[in-house]
Write a protein that holds these residues in place. Structure first.
Motif, PDB file in Angstrom:
ATOM      1  N   UNK A 208    -112.523 106.102 -24.385  1.00  0.00           N
ATOM      2  CA  UNK A 208    -112.763 105.473 -25.690  1.00  0.00           C
ATOM      3  C   UNK A 208    -114.127 104.787 -25.718  1.00  0.00           C
ATOM      4  N   UNK A 209    -114.484 104.188 -24.590  1.00  0.00           N
ATOM      5  CA  UNK A 209    -115.784 103.525 -24.525  1.00  0.00           C
ATOM      6  C   UNK A 209    -116.919 104.524 -24.714  1.00  0.00           C
ATOM      7  N   UNK A 210    -116.796 105.660 -24.061  1.00  0.00           N
ATOM      8  CA  UNK A 210    -117.844 106.684 -24.181  1.00  0.00           C
ATOM      9  C   UNK A 210    -117.996 107.129 -25.624  1.00  0.00           C
ATOM     10  N   UNK A 211    -116.861 107.261 -26.299  1.00  0.00           N
ATOM     11  CA  UNK A 211    -116.878 107.657 -27.700  1.00  0.00           C
ATOM     12  C   UNK A 211    -117.607 106.605 -28.539  1.00  0.00           C
ATOM     13  N   UNK A 212    -117.267 105.345 -28.275  1.00  0.00           N
ATOM     14  CA  UNK A 212    -117.888 104.246 -29.024  1.00  0.00           C
ATOM     15  C   UNK A 212    -119.383 104.191 -28.756  1.00  0.00           C
ATOM     16  N   UNK A 213    -119.768 104.493 -27.513  1.00  0.00           N
ATOM     17  CA  UNK A 213    -121.192 104.484 -27.174  1.00  0.00           C
ATOM     18  C   UNK A 213    -121.944 105.595 -27.904  1.00  0.00           C
ATOM     19  N   UNK A 214    -121.296 106.752 -27.997  1.00  0.00           N
ATOM     20  CA  UNK A 214    -121.927 107.865 -28.713  1.00  0.00           C
ATOM     21  C   UNK A 214    -122.118 107.501 -30.184  1.00  0.00           C
ATOM     22  N   UNK A 215    -121.064 106.878 -30.734  1.00  0.00           N
ATOM     23  CA  UNK A 215    -121.126 106.523 -32.142  1.00  0.00           C
ATOM     24  C   UNK A 215    -122.206 105.465 -32.371  1.00  0.00           C
ATOM     25  N   UNK A 216    -122.379 104.598 -31.399  1.00  0.00           N
ATOM     26  CA  UNK A 216    -123.417 103.567 -31.502  1.00  0.00           C
ATOM     27  C   UNK A 216    -124.800 104.198 -31.525  1.00  0.00           C
ATOM     28  N   UNK A 220    -128.027 103.788 -37.337  1.00  0.00           N
ATOM     29  CA  UNK A 220    -129.433 103.500 -37.576  1.00  0.00           C
ATOM     30  C   UNK A 220    -129.840 102.158 -36.979  1.00  0.00           C
ATOM     31  N   UNK A 221    -131.036 102.112 -36.413  1.00  0.00           N
ATOM     32  CA  UNK A 221    -131.520 100.868 -35.816  1.00  0.00           C
ATOM     33  C   UNK A 221    -131.658  99.776 -36.870  1.00  0.00           C
ATOM     34  N   UNK A 222    -131.230  98.573 -36.501  1.00  0.00           N
ATOM     35  CA  UNK A 222    -131.382  97.445 -37.412  1.00  0.00           C
ATOM     36  C   UNK A 222    -130.338  97.387 -38.502  1.00  0.00           C
ATOM     37  N   UNK A 223    -129.528  98.436 -38.614  1.00  0.00           N
ATOM     38  CA  UNK A 223    -128.502  98.465 -39.651  1.00  0.00           C
ATOM     39  C   UNK A 223    -127.327  97.551 -39.331  1.00  0.00           C
ATOM     40  N   UNK A 224    -126.590  97.238 -40.391  1.00  0.00           N
ATOM     41  CA  UNK A 224    -125.432  96.349 -40.238  1.00  0.00           C
ATOM     42  C   UNK A 224    -124.378  97.017 -39.340  1.00  0.00           C
ATOM     43  N   UNK A 225    -124.176  98.294 -39.609  1.00  0.00           N
ATOM     44  CA  UNK A 225    -123.156  99.035 -38.874  1.00  0.00           C
ATOM     45  C   UNK A 225    -123.466  99.128 -37.391  1.00  0.00           C
ATOM     46  N   UNK A 226    -124.759  99.171 -37.107  1.00  0.00           N
ATOM     47  CA  UNK A 226    -125.146  99.283 -35.710  1.00  0.00           C
ATOM     48  C   UNK A 226    -124.739  98.029 -34.937  1.00  0.00           C
ATOM     49  N   UNK A 227    -124.970  96.873 -35.567  1.00  0.00           N
ATOM     50  CA  UNK A 227    -124.589  95.629 -34.916  1.00  0.00           C
ATOM     51  C   UNK A 227    -123.091  95.554 -34.675  1.00  0.00           C
ATOM     52  N   UNK A 228    -122.352  95.993 -35.680  1.00  0.00           N
ATOM     53  CA  UNK A 228    -120.909  95.979 -35.574  1.00  0.00           C
ATOM     54  C   UNK A 228    -120.466  96.879 -34.412  1.00  0.00           C
ATOM     55  N   UNK A 229    -121.073  98.057 -34.368  1.00  0.00           N
ATOM     56  CA  UNK A 229    -120.719  99.016 -33.327  1.00  0.00           C
ATOM     57  C   UNK A 229    -121.111  98.483 -31.943  1.00  0.00           C
ATOM     58  N   UNK A 230    -122.263  97.810 -31.921  1.00  0.00           N
ATOM     59  CA  UNK A 230    -122.726  97.290 -30.636  1.00  0.00           C
ATOM     60  C   UNK A 230    -121.737  96.261 -30.098  1.00  0.00           C
ATOM     61  N   UNK A 231    -121.239  95.436 -31.002  1.00  0.00           N
ATOM     62  CA  UNK A 231    -120.271  94.409 -30.635  1.00  0.00           C
ATOM     63  C   UNK A 231    -118.995  95.046 -30.093  1.00  0.00           C
ATOM     64  N   UNK A 232    -118.592  96.122 -30.776  1.00  0.00           N
ATOM     65  CA  UNK A 232    -117.382  96.823 -30.353  1.00  0.00           C
ATOM     66  C   UNK A 232    -117.538  97.411 -28.955  1.00  0.00           C
ATOM     67  N   UNK A 233    -118.700  97.998 -28.717  1.00  0.00           N
ATOM     68  CA  UNK A 233    -118.959  98.590 -27.406  1.00  0.00           C
ATOM     69  C   UNK A 233    -118.936  97.512 -26.332  1.00  0.00           C
ATOM     70  N   UNK A 234    -119.581  96.378 -26.622  1.00  0.00           N
ATOM     71  CA  UNK A 234    -119.628  95.295 -25.641  1.00  0.00           C
ATOM     72  C   UNK A 234    -118.226  94.786 -25.330  1.00  0.00           C
ATOM     73  N   UNK A 235    -117.407  94.684 -26.373  1.00  0.00           N
ATOM     74  CA  UNK A 235    -116.031  94.191 -26.172  1.00  0.00           C
ATOM     75  C   UNK A 235    -115.232  95.147 -25.301  1.00  0.00           C
ATOM     76  N   UNK A 236    -115.331  96.436 -25.617  1.00  0.00           N
ATOM     77  CA  UNK A 236    -114.600  97.447 -24.844  1.00  0.00           C
ATOM     78  C   UNK A 236    -115.051  97.420 -23.392  1.00  0.00           C
ATOM     79  N   UNK A 237    -116.357  97.309 -23.226  1.00  0.00           N
ATOM     80  CA  UNK A 237    -116.953  97.310 -21.911  1.00  0.00           C
ATOM     81  C   UNK A 237    -116.386  96.179 -21.068  1.00  0.00           C
ATOM     82  N   UNK A 238    -116.321  95.011 -21.672  1.00  0.00           N
ATOM     83  CA  UNK A 238    -115.846  93.840 -20.958  1.00  0.00           C
ATOM     84  C   UNK A 238    -114.370  93.988 -20.593  1.00  0.00           C
ATOM     85  N   UNK A 239    -113.613  94.519 -21.531  1.00  0.00           N
ATOM     86  CA  UNK A 239    -112.182  94.674 -21.297  1.00  0.00           C
ATOM     87  C   UNK A 239    -111.951  95.605 -20.108  1.00  0.00           C
TER      88      UNK A 239
END
Ligand SMILES: [Zn+2]
Length: 359
Positions: A208-216, A220-239
């Protein structure tokens, strides 16, 4: 033995107010008692014995905070003051300043009034405070120190008495081969073979993490969605990293509890390479962490770790007769020994060969 574990705290506004009170009261009682000690000394050249309880009537706000915070402030003061009595040339202990001294207080665990429970720590007088527990520990909580740093971040340092003292001597010996499809394969001197699988949930989570990373990477750089996705990836990573550590803690505890002598391979860039290519899960970070945990737990419990020489042919040698018939490519998982005819499973055979180094 005592060990400290530090975690970030996320108090609510109300809890921040309470902490500020505790910091203030601990500092206040320290200064108040010190000032009276100094006066007393100047008059009588004697050491004044005073306690926080004496001040609660005159300063009722002291009753609002954890009384153990005050008791610990007193203990700190007593230590510093006794130093002064031992050697007067060091001068009186310094007063604590609101701006220069560290904002902190210490409290003790009495009958389970401090404990960790799903992402929260229970503290005396205020109950559960959110924390980020990036690693687990084993043992009994003795005390906690809550502090706030200059940028307004809160931390708790938990002092833990580890139950893992030196353990009783055992005759058991074990060889551990770090595997590819399994995390590790162990053989002990009773001939018991175990395959320790990579936890399945971890494997799924990594997918699932790999999938989230691909989606990240598609966002687009600087976009709102990118930040959201980045947060999700970081959370998954930590878990995942927490889950992995948890798995490793359980495994290394069991191995060091049960065995006196533990033989492992030396991690080399060569076997890390094979890991990177083939292991589906856990990654080489897991292997390093595994060895690190084994080493310090063995030390705590009085166990011996033997690291096989990097060139020890643990996967080329027949564990039954010692015959060596050269390198085996990784895809060969089992074979028959051309010398004695023994049927050999690659990983089990390697763990047996490692075990042989303990004898
Ligand atoms: Zn053989």
């Amino acid at each position: 033995m005592l060990k400290a574990y530090k975690y970030r705290l996320y108090p609510t506004e109300q809890q921040k107010d309470y902490f500020a009170n505790c910091f203030g009261c601990a500092r206040f009682i320290y200064n108040q008692m010190l000032s009276e000690k100094i006066d007393h000394y100047k008059e009588t050249k004697q050491m004044l014995q005073n306690t926080p309880a004496q001040y609660k009537k005159e300063f009722p706000f002291l009753k609002e905070v954890d009384s153990l915070a005050l008791a610990n402030a007193q203990q700190n003061l007593e230590r510093a003051y006794k130093n002064f009595f031992r050697d007067k040339s060091v001068g009186f202990p310094k007063f604590k300043s609101k701006h220069k001294s560290k904002a902190s207080y210490t409290t003790n665990n009495q009958g389970g009034n401090i404990r960790l429970e799903d992402g929260k720590i229970k503290l005396p007088k205020i109950g559960f405070v959110k924390l980020k527990q990036h690693r687990t520990f084993e043992g009994v909580i003795k005390s906690c120190t809550i502090s706030m740093n200059k940028s307004g971040k809160y931390f708790v340092s938990i002092l833990v008495k580890s139950e893992e003292g030196k353990m009783e001597f055992t005759k058991r010996k074990i060889g551990i081969d770090l595997g590819l499809s399994d995390f590790a394969i162990t053989t002990n001197d009773l001939g018991e073979v175990k395959k320790h699988e990579n936890p399945k949930h971890l494997y799924k989570a990594e997918k699932r993490l790999k999938k989230a990373q691909r989606s990240l990477s598609r966002k687009q750089k600087g976009g709102k969605n990118r930040n959201k996705a980045r947060l999700q990836v970081a959370k998954k990573h930590e878990k995942i990293s927490n889950q992995r550590k948890d798995f490793l803690h359980k495994l290394t505890k069991k191995i060091t509890d049960e065995n006196q002598v533990i033989v492992i391979e030396t991690l080399s860039s060569k076997n890390l390479m094979k890991n990177r290519k083939l292991a589906k899960s856990i990654g080489d970070a897991g292997w390093h962490e595994f060895v690190r945990q084994l080493e310090y737990k063995a030390e705590q419990k009085g166990r011996t770790i033997i690291k096989a020489d990097r060139f020890y042919p643990s996967s080329q040698m027949c564990s039954a007769c010692g015959h060596r018939d050269g390198k085996k490519p990784l895809h060969i998982r089992q074979w028959e020994c051309p010398h004695c005819g023994e049927h050999l499973d690659r990983d089990i055979n390697a763990s047996k060969n490692l075990l042989a180094l303990a004898k």
